[in-house]
Design a protein around this motif. Structure first.
Motif, PDB file in Angstrom:
ATOM      1  N   GLY A  27       0.780  -1.226   0.000  1.00  0.00           N
ATOM      2  CA  GLY A  27       0.000   0.000   0.000  1.00  0.00           C
ATOM      3  C   GLY A  27       0.812   1.275   0.000  1.00  0.00           C
ATOM      4  N   GLU A  28       2.136   1.163   0.040  1.00  0.00           N
ATOM      5  CA  GLU A  28       2.988   2.341   0.132  1.00  0.00           C
ATOM      6  C   GLU A  28       3.627   2.656  -1.220  1.00  0.00           C
ATOM      7  OE1 GLU A  28       6.774   3.947   2.813  1.00  0.00           O
ATOM      8  OE2 GLU A  28       6.524   1.797   2.432  1.00  0.00           O
ATOM      9  N   THR A  29       3.789   3.945  -1.505  1.00  0.00           N
ATOM     10  CA  THR A  29       4.538   4.409  -2.662  1.00  0.00           C
ATOM     11  C   THR A  29       5.848   5.028  -2.189  1.00  0.00           C
ATOM     12  OG1 THR A  29       2.530   4.881  -3.923  1.00  0.00           O
ATOM     13  CG2 THR A  29       4.550   5.982  -4.644  1.00  0.00           C
ATOM     14  N   VAL A  30       6.948   4.629  -2.799  1.00  0.00           N
ATOM     15  CA  VAL A  30       8.235   5.234  -2.483  1.00  0.00           C
ATOM     16  C   VAL A  30       8.827   5.825  -3.756  1.00  0.00           C
ATOM     17  CG1 VAL A  30       8.695   3.661  -0.556  1.00  0.00           C
ATOM     18  CG2 VAL A  30       9.517   3.078  -2.841  1.00  0.00           C
ATOM     19  N   VAL A  31       9.783   6.725  -3.599  1.00  0.00           N
ATOM     20  CA  VAL A  31      10.416   7.369  -4.735  1.00  0.00           C
ATOM     21  C   VAL A  31      11.662   6.585  -5.130  1.00  0.00           C
ATOM     22  CG1 VAL A  31      11.555   9.468  -5.566  1.00  0.00           C
ATOM     23  CG2 VAL A  31       9.538   9.630  -4.083  1.00  0.00           C
ATOM     24  N   GLY A  32      11.781   6.266  -6.416  1.00  0.00           N
ATOM     25  CA  GLY A  32      12.944   5.551  -6.908  1.00  0.00           C
ATOM     26  C   GLY A  32      14.015   6.507  -7.400  1.00  0.00           C
ATOM     27  N   SER A  33      15.241   5.994  -7.457  1.00  0.00           N
ATOM     28  CA  SER A  33      16.362   6.818  -7.912  1.00  0.00           C
ATOM     29  C   SER A  33      16.725   6.582  -9.374  1.00  0.00           C
ATOM     30  CB  SER A  33      17.596   6.549  -7.044  1.00  0.00           C
ATOM     31  OG  SER A  33      17.948   5.174  -7.089  1.00  0.00           O
ATOM     32  N   SER A  34      16.392   5.385  -9.918  1.00  0.00           N
ATOM     33  CA  SER A  34      16.687   5.108 -11.321  1.00  0.00           C
ATOM     34  C   SER A  34      15.892   3.898 -11.787  1.00  0.00           C
ATOM     35  CB  SER A  34      18.187   4.869 -11.539  1.00  0.00           C
ATOM     36  OG  SER A  34      18.610   3.701 -10.867  1.00  0.00           O
ATOM     37  N   PHE A  35      15.881   3.695 -13.111  1.00  0.00           N
ATOM     38  CA  PHE A  35      15.140   2.587 -13.714  1.00  0.00           C
ATOM     39  C   PHE A  35      15.948   2.043 -14.886  1.00  0.00           C
ATOM     40  CE2 PHE A  35      12.266   1.091 -17.082  1.00  0.00           C
ATOM     41  CZ  PHE A  35      11.591   0.086 -16.404  1.00  0.00           C
ATOM     42  N   VAL A  36      16.070   0.700 -14.965  1.00  0.00           N
ATOM     43  CA  VAL A  36      16.806   0.078 -16.063  1.00  0.00           C
ATOM     44  C   VAL A  36      16.055  -1.145 -16.569  1.00  0.00           C
ATOM     45  CG1 VAL A  36      19.085   0.872 -15.329  1.00  0.00           C
ATOM     46  CG2 VAL A  36      18.192  -1.299 -14.449  1.00  0.00           C
ATOM     47  N   THR A  37      16.282  -1.489 -17.837  1.00  0.00           N
ATOM     48  CA  THR A  37      15.767  -2.740 -18.404  1.00  0.00           C
ATOM     49  C   THR A  37      16.961  -3.611 -18.768  1.00  0.00           C
ATOM     50  OG1 THR A  37      15.690  -1.822 -20.644  1.00  0.00           O
ATOM     51  CG2 THR A  37      13.696  -1.638 -19.322  1.00  0.00           C
ATOM     52  N   THR A  38      16.951  -4.849 -18.307  1.00  0.00           N
ATOM     53  CA  THR A  38      18.040  -5.783 -18.573  1.00  0.00           C
ATOM     54  C   THR A  38      17.484  -7.186 -18.750  1.00  0.00           C
ATOM     55  OG1 THR A  38      18.369  -6.115 -16.187  1.00  0.00           O
ATOM     56  CG2 THR A  38      19.803  -4.496 -17.280  1.00  0.00           C
ATOM     57  N   GLN A  39      18.252  -8.044 -19.415  1.00  0.00           N
ATOM     58  CA  GLN A  39      17.862  -9.449 -19.573  1.00  0.00           C
ATOM     59  C   GLN A  39      17.814 -10.136 -18.215  1.00  0.00           C
ATOM     60  OE1 GLN A  39      20.699 -12.001 -19.269  1.00  0.00           O
ATOM     61  NE2 GLN A  39      18.977 -13.329 -18.783  1.00  0.00           N
ATOM     62  N   GLY A  40      16.793 -10.980 -18.045  1.00  0.00           N
ATOM     63  CA  GLY A  40      16.659 -11.786 -16.840  1.00  0.00           C
ATOM     64  C   GLY A  40      15.969 -13.100 -17.156  1.00  0.00           C
ATOM     65  N   GLY A  41      15.303 -13.653 -16.173  1.00  0.00           N
ATOM     66  CA  GLY A  41      14.720 -14.984 -16.286  1.00  0.00           C
ATOM     67  C   GLY A  41      15.687 -15.987 -15.719  1.00  0.00           C
ATOM     68  N   LYS A  42      15.237 -16.820 -14.786  1.00  0.00           N
ATOM     69  CA  LYS A  42      16.163 -17.706 -14.081  1.00  0.00           C
ATOM     70  C   LYS A  42      16.877 -18.660 -15.029  1.00  0.00           C
ATOM     71  CE  LYS A  42      15.458 -18.951  -9.905  1.00  0.00           C
ATOM     72  NZ  LYS A  42      16.276 -17.928  -9.246  1.00  0.00           N
ATOM     73  N   GLY A  43      16.173 -19.151 -16.039  1.00  0.00           N
ATOM     74  CA  GLY A  43      16.822 -20.065 -16.975  1.00  0.00           C
ATOM     75  C   GLY A  43      17.944 -19.408 -17.744  1.00  0.00           C
ATOM     76  N   ALA A  44      17.660 -18.227 -18.321  1.00  0.00           N
ATOM     77  CA  ALA A  44      18.678 -17.518 -19.091  1.00  0.00           C
ATOM     78  C   ALA A  44      19.826 -17.064 -18.203  1.00  0.00           C
ATOM     79  CB  ALA A  44      18.049 -16.323 -19.801  1.00  0.00           C
ATOM     80  N   ASN A  45      19.512 -16.576 -17.011  1.00  0.00           N
ATOM     81  CA  ASN A  45      20.568 -16.167 -16.077  1.00  0.00           C
ATOM     82  C   ASN A  45      21.519 -17.320 -15.785  1.00  0.00           C
ATOM     83  OD1 ASN A  45      19.185 -13.745 -15.884  1.00  0.00           O
ATOM     84  ND2 ASN A  45      18.327 -14.185 -13.865  1.00  0.00           N
ATOM     85  N   GLN A  46      20.954 -18.488 -15.509  1.00  0.00           N
ATOM     86  CA  GLN A  46      21.773 -19.646 -15.156  1.00  0.00           C
ATOM     87  C   GLN A  46      22.552 -20.154 -16.365  1.00  0.00           C
ATOM     88  OE1 GLN A  46      19.300 -22.454 -12.957  1.00  0.00           O
ATOM     89  NE2 GLN A  46      18.619 -20.844 -11.569  1.00  0.00           N
ATOM     90  N   ALA A  47      21.971 -20.041 -17.551  1.00  0.00           N
ATOM     91  CA  ALA A  47      22.697 -20.432 -18.762  1.00  0.00           C
ATOM     92  C   ALA A  47      23.928 -19.556 -18.960  1.00  0.00           C
ATOM     93  CB  ALA A  47      21.779 -20.347 -19.978  1.00  0.00           C
ATOM     94  N   ILE A  48      23.776 -18.254 -18.781  1.00  0.00           N
ATOM     95  CA  ILE A  48      24.907 -17.340 -18.935  1.00  0.00           C
ATOM     96  C   ILE A  48      25.958 -17.613 -17.869  1.00  0.00           C
ATOM     97  CG2 ILE A  48      25.597 -14.912 -18.772  1.00  0.00           C
ATOM     98  CD1 ILE A  48      22.911 -14.231 -20.131  1.00  0.00           C
ATOM     99  N   ALA A  49      25.520 -17.855 -16.642  1.00  0.00           N
ATOM    100  CA  ALA A  49      26.471 -18.153 -15.571  1.00  0.00           C
ATOM    101  C   ALA A  49      27.248 -19.432 -15.855  1.00  0.00           C
ATOM    102  CB  ALA A  49      25.738 -18.272 -14.238  1.00  0.00           C
ATOM    103  N   ALA A  50      26.568 -20.442 -16.395  1.00  0.00           N
ATOM    104  CA  ALA A  50      27.240 -21.704 -16.709  1.00  0.00           C
ATOM    105  C   ALA A  50      28.289 -21.504 -17.802  1.00  0.00           C
ATOM    106  CB  ALA A  50      26.206 -22.748 -17.140  1.00  0.00           C
TER     107      ALA A  50
END
Length: 286
Positions: A27-50
């Protein structure tokens, strides 16, 4: 021994991340300092890490036909992940809405999008599983697909690593097919001791406290290197992907390496992009 062959069956998302001093309460709104878009998804993240830990890695999953799809695929290709079996579907790609606070803690909402269309594995996808040393799965795609993939892996001598996130009740058929389970402490508590006891190798991640391994003949605690964490979003995935890449060297080496990989990832922002190379992980693996 040559590089481990890892096939990842899982999700790929576009992460929409807001940075703020603290996470909002309901129920609370807070002020953010920045916003970014990046690749994610647990499968893709783990593939890149491997891949960055030295494995030859194939990714099985799906993107949509929206503006995010090309950028997501390019991220995997740039990381040297094999995407020749990646599906393209109509509609949106998966997204995750993430808030990260000043301490690096996060909250995440995932919307499946194209990840929900990863059903009925094709012959080509099944071949990629059968030819791998390790099949790495999570639960951001339909669980029936994970069960099918894991059973096919077991039938063909491919080790199955499962990171059951987001956590849910596991079908007996999946539990019986899993060789290595990677959970955090909350996931371990949710699954329960009876489920954990049925799986040969169980690794419980403990954040800054490292990880605990319980196997058929031994158990041990592995510490995490001390680092200045700025974003823990991809740390668990970096741990799991690195573990899969190094499993052929034995549980103790693999878990300690994974702890270092997770620690390094927490020093960088983003999910898949935060995983380190072998040289970078070595800087904290001392």
């Amino acid at each position: 021994m040559g590089s481990t062959r890892v096939t990842v069956l899982g999700s790929i998302n576009m992460d929409l991340t807001a940075l703020t001093d603290r996470l909002p309460v309901p129920g609370e709104t807070v002020v953010g300092s920045s916003f970014v878009t990046t690749q994610g998804g647990k499968g893709a993240n783990q593939a890149i890490a491997a891949v960055r830990s030295g494995s030859v890695t194939v990714f099985l999953g799906a993107v949509g036909d929206d503006a995010f799809a090309t950028e997501l695929v390019d991220t995997l290709v740039d990381a040297s992940v094999d995407v020749t079996s990646l599906r393209r579907t109509e509609g949106p790609s998966g997204v995750a809405v993430i808030t990260v606070d000043a301490r690096g803690e996060n909250s995440i909402v995932v919307v499946a999008g194209a990840n929900g269309a990863v059903t009925d594995p094709t012959d080509k996808e099944l071949d990629a599983i059968a030819c791998a040393d390790i099949l790495l799965c999570q639960l951001e795609i339909p669980i029936a697909t994970v069960v099918t993939g894991a059973q096919h892996a077991r039938a063909n001598g491919t080790l199955v690593v499962l990171n059951p996130s987001p956590v849910q009740e596991l079908p007996d058929a999946l539990v019986e097919a899993v060789d290595i389970l990677v959970v955090n402490e909350a996931e371990a508590a949710s699954l329960g001791a009876q489920v954990l006891a049925r799986i040969e190798h169980v690794i419980t991640t403990r954040g800054a406290d490292g990880a605990r391994y319980v196997g058929p003949t031994s158990s041990f605690d592995a510490p995490a290197p001390s680092v200045h964490a700025i974003d823990t979003t991809g740390a668990g995935d970096a741990f799991t992907g690195a573990l899969a890449a190094e499993w052929h060297r034995g549980p103790e080496h693999a878990v300690r390496w994974a702890c270092a990989a997770g620690a390094f990832a927490a020093t960088r922002r983003g999910a898949g992009a935060s995983s380190g190379t072998r040289e970078q992980i070595d800087t904290v693996n001392r």
